[in-house]
Design a protein around this motif. Structure first.
Motif, PDB file in Angstrom:
ATOM      1  N   HIS A   1       4.836  -6.597  -8.477  1.00 58.22           N
ATOM      2  CA  HIS A   1       6.329  -6.920  -8.082  1.00 58.22           C
ATOM      3  C   HIS A   1       6.652  -5.976  -7.968  1.00 58.22           C
ATOM      4  CE1 HIS A   1       9.631  -9.018  -9.313  1.00 58.22           C
ATOM      5  NE2 HIS A   1      10.042  -7.806  -9.717  1.00 58.22           N
ATOM      6  N   THR A   2       6.120  -4.727  -8.967  1.00 58.69           N
ATOM      7  CA  THR A   2       6.799  -3.226  -8.930  1.00 58.69           C
ATOM      8  C   THR A   2       7.050  -2.684  -7.637  1.00 58.69           C
ATOM      9  OG1 THR A   2       6.325  -3.322 -11.724  1.00 58.69           O
ATOM     10  CG2 THR A   2       7.184  -0.938 -10.158  1.00 58.69           C
ATOM     11  N   LEU A   3       5.695  -2.028  -7.244  1.00 59.73           N
ATOM     12  CA  LEU A   3       4.961  -1.320  -5.639  1.00 59.73           C
ATOM     13  C   LEU A   3       5.647  -2.697  -4.352  1.00 59.73           C
ATOM     14  CD1 LEU A   3       0.772  -2.289  -5.980  1.00 59.73           C
ATOM     15  CD2 LEU A   3       2.490  -0.213  -6.096  1.00 59.73           C
ATOM     16  N   ILE A   4       6.011  -3.584  -4.445  1.00 57.13           N
ATOM     17  CA  ILE A   4       6.962  -4.366  -3.166  1.00 57.13           C
ATOM     18  C   ILE A   4       8.370  -3.942  -3.772  1.00 57.13           C
ATOM     19  CG2 ILE A   4       7.861  -7.028  -2.621  1.00 57.13           C
ATOM     20  CD1 ILE A   4       4.780  -7.705  -3.309  1.00 57.13           C
ATOM     21  N   ALA A   5       9.042  -4.220  -4.879  1.00 59.98           N
ATOM     22  CA  ALA A   5      10.011  -3.934  -5.026  1.00 59.98           C
ATOM     23  C   ALA A   5      10.617  -2.127  -4.886  1.00 59.98           C
ATOM     24  CB  ALA A   5      10.337  -3.845  -7.121  1.00 59.98           C
ATOM     25  N   TYR A   6       9.572  -1.361  -4.571  1.00 59.66           N
ATOM     26  CA  TYR A   6       9.833  -0.156  -5.173  1.00 59.66           C
ATOM     27  C   TYR A   6      10.067   0.104  -3.503  1.00 59.66           C
ATOM     28  CZ  TYR A   6       9.644   2.128  -9.635  1.00 59.66           C
ATOM     29  OH  TYR A   6      10.298   1.987 -11.129  1.00 59.66           O
ATOM     30  N   HIS A   7       8.800  -0.764  -2.678  1.00 60.09           N
ATOM     31  CA  HIS A   7       9.321  -0.522  -0.939  1.00 60.09           C
ATOM     32  C   HIS A   7       9.556  -1.033  -0.319  1.00 60.09           C
ATOM     33  CE1 HIS A   7       6.640   0.321   2.526  1.00 60.09           C
ATOM     34  NE2 HIS A   7       7.012  -1.398   3.113  1.00 60.09           N
ATOM     35  N   ASN A   8      10.410  -2.076  -1.220  1.00 58.53           N
ATOM     36  CA  ASN A   8      11.489  -2.296  -0.199  1.00 58.53           C
ATOM     37  C   ASN A   8      13.225  -1.512  -0.647  1.00 58.53           C
ATOM     38  OD1 ASN A   8       9.817  -4.417   1.257  1.00 58.53           O
ATOM     39  ND2 ASN A   8      10.653  -6.329  -0.821  1.00 58.53           N
ATOM     40  N   ASP A   9      13.051  -0.960  -2.285  1.00 58.33           N
ATOM     41  CA  ASP A   9      14.391  -0.408  -2.154  1.00 58.33           C
ATOM     42  C   ASP A   9      14.054   1.079  -1.372  1.00 58.33           C
ATOM     43  OD1 ASP A   9      15.455  -2.041  -4.128  1.00 58.33           O
ATOM     44  OD2 ASP A   9      14.131  -0.909  -5.577  1.00 58.33           O
ATOM     45  N   LEU A  10      12.890   1.487  -1.081  1.00 61.26           N
ATOM     46  CA  LEU A  10      12.985   2.991  -0.161  1.00 61.26           C
ATOM     47  C   LEU A  10      13.166   2.448   1.293  1.00 61.26           C
ATOM     48  CD1 LEU A  10       9.850   4.537  -2.343  1.00 61.26           C
ATOM     49  CD2 LEU A  10      12.534   5.521  -2.633  1.00 61.26           C
TER      50      LEU A  10
ATOM     51  N   LEU B   1       2.108   7.577   1.843  1.00 63.82           N
ATOM     52  CA  LEU B   1       1.874   8.643   1.088  1.00 63.82           C
ATOM     53  C   LEU B   1       2.375   7.844  -0.994  1.00 63.82           C
ATOM     54  CD1 LEU B   1       2.298  11.843   2.099  1.00 63.82           C
ATOM     55  CD2 LEU B   1      -0.095  10.838   2.001  1.00 63.82           C
ATOM     56  N   PHE B   2       3.304   7.559  -0.659  1.00 65.54           N
ATOM     57  CA  PHE B   2       3.995   7.461  -2.100  1.00 65.54           C
ATOM     58  C   PHE B   2       3.235   6.608  -2.342  1.00 65.54           C
ATOM     59  CE2 PHE B   2       6.929   5.132  -4.347  1.00 65.54           C
ATOM     60  CZ  PHE B   2       6.967   6.051  -6.034  1.00 65.54           C
ATOM     61  N   ASP B   3       3.180   4.709  -1.547  1.00 66.74           N
ATOM     62  CA  ASP B   3       2.729   3.118  -1.666  1.00 66.74           C
ATOM     63  C   ASP B   3       1.037   3.930  -2.509  1.00 66.74           C
ATOM     64  OD1 ASP B   3       4.688   1.704  -0.681  1.00 66.74           O
ATOM     65  OD2 ASP B   3       4.056   1.483   1.469  1.00 66.74           O
ATOM     66  N   GLY B   4       0.776   4.857  -1.359  1.00 72.85           N
ATOM     67  CA  GLY B   4      -0.959   4.978  -1.789  1.00 72.85           C
ATOM     68  C   GLY B   4      -1.236   5.116  -3.532  1.00 72.85           C
ATOM     69  N   HIS B   5       0.252   6.497  -3.844  1.00 64.18           N
ATOM     70  CA  HIS B   5      -0.128   7.368  -5.004  1.00 64.18           C
ATOM     71  C   HIS B   5       0.165   5.573  -6.273  1.00 64.18           C
ATOM     72  CE1 HIS B   5       1.319   8.968  -8.350  1.00 64.18           C
ATOM     73  NE2 HIS B   5       2.368   8.636  -8.639  1.00 64.18           N
ATOM     74  N   LEU B   6       1.101   4.316  -6.059  1.00 63.08           N
ATOM     75  CA  LEU B   6       1.694   3.638  -7.089  1.00 63.08           C
ATOM     76  C   LEU B   6      -0.067   2.619  -7.101  1.00 63.08           C
ATOM     77  CD1 LEU B   6       5.014   2.980  -6.273  1.00 63.08           C
ATOM     78  CD2 LEU B   6       4.599   4.537  -7.440  1.00 63.08           C
TER      79      LEU B   6
END
Length: 298
Positions: free
Chosen positions: A22-31, A9-14
């Motif tokens: 780059h931010t989408l991938i970084a945030y996903h991997n961090d989480l 859900l958060f990925d869809g929001h971003l």
């Protein structure tokens, strides 16, 4: 709610927020990394973890482990930023009632002064490409735009022919968050672009092409700059951002005001531009110590 569902859900929001890939991938991997850690802490399988199982102690333990691994503060701050955005989203959506990260402070970052080239080094570099060839003429455009207009390398790679307005000597640039800004073109940049485009025999809209006739990538631009730096005899590795740093520093050295430089660089905050004032202050100190008779050490 299970963590993997919440993350989806958060990925869809971003994606609706105009965040960079780059931010989408970084945030996903961090989480993903965080929930793997949380699963180990709770003795659960990662796919069984629910978001309401996370508390402030798990978050602190995660940050502690990252510190023990020697993670840089900048990377730590990004992971914390990902967690903040994630749990804030869950609370706003009513999925969580309490934010487990609310009372955790962001680590202070020590800012490194950006490296820049001297005017003499830039002069060597700019006279390096062989402008009688198509690729040499293209490389000249790369240098003139990165230094002459202070572009980010991603902004340069995204440029199209129609972004150049020859009548006004202005360039339309698509920056971070897909925000557009208008920047001036130097006479040299305009002439370099005109010469390069006149040498081409294609109808591609991209301003810069590789030898195969496709849009030049960011990675290829970095490789081209490394080759030009080597050919120019520069002693240091030439990152594209060094030309942007040089652009800002030389403008301030020449008397430009900080607000104007902020607008030219496309910085959302003035604090991002203020780092360049440290460079100019250091240069003033150096000139002062070399020139003033009472500043010289005996």
């Amino acid at each position: 709610m299970q963590a993997d569902h919440a993350l989806s859900l958060f990925d869809g929001h971003l994606k609706t927020q105009n965040r960079s890939e780059h931010t989408l991938i970084a945030y996903h991997n961090d989480l993903i990394q965080f929930f793997d850690f949380a699963a180990r802490e709770l003795g659960e399988e990662p796919e069984k973890i629910t978001v309401d199982q996370v508390d402030i102690y798990i978050v602190r333990s995660f940050l502690g482990e990252m510190t023990d691994r020697g993670l840089e503060r900048k990377s730590m701050a990004r992971k914390l930023s990902a967690l903040r955005a994630f749990f804030k989203f869950l609370c706003r959506e009513g999925i969580l009632q309490k934010n487990p990260i609310q009372r955790i402070a962001t680590p202070k970052l020590g800012r490194k002064l950006p490296h820049f080239l001297s005017i003499e080094e830039l002069d060597k570099l700019i006279h390096t490409p062989d402008c009688t060839t198509l690729l040499g003429a293209r490389d000249q455009v790369i240098l003139e735009l990165l230094y002459g207009s202070g572009l980010r390398v991603s902004e340069l790679a995204d440029l199209n022919r129609q972004d150049i307005d020859e009548g006004t000597s202005l360039l339309r640039v698509r920056g971070k968050g897909n925000k557009e800004r208008i920047v001036p073109l130097t006479h040299y940049a305009l002439e370099a672009a005109r010469k390069y485009l006149n040498m081409r025999e294609d109808e591609q809209e991209a301003l810069l092409l590789n030898y195969q006739g496709s849009r030049l990538s960011v990675r290829s631009i970095r490789r081209i700059l490394d080759g030009l730096a080597l050919e120019a005899g520069l002693s240091q590795h030439l990152h594209p951002h060094m030309l942007r740093h040089s652009f800002a520093t030389h403008l301030l050295d020449g008397g430009a005001d900080l607000r104007s430089v902020q607008e030219l660089l496309g910085h959302a905050k003035l604090s991002s531009t203020q780092i360049y004032t440290h460079l100019t202050k250091e240069r003033l100190r150096e000139i002062y110590e070399q020139s003033h008779p009472r500043a010289k050490k005996m």
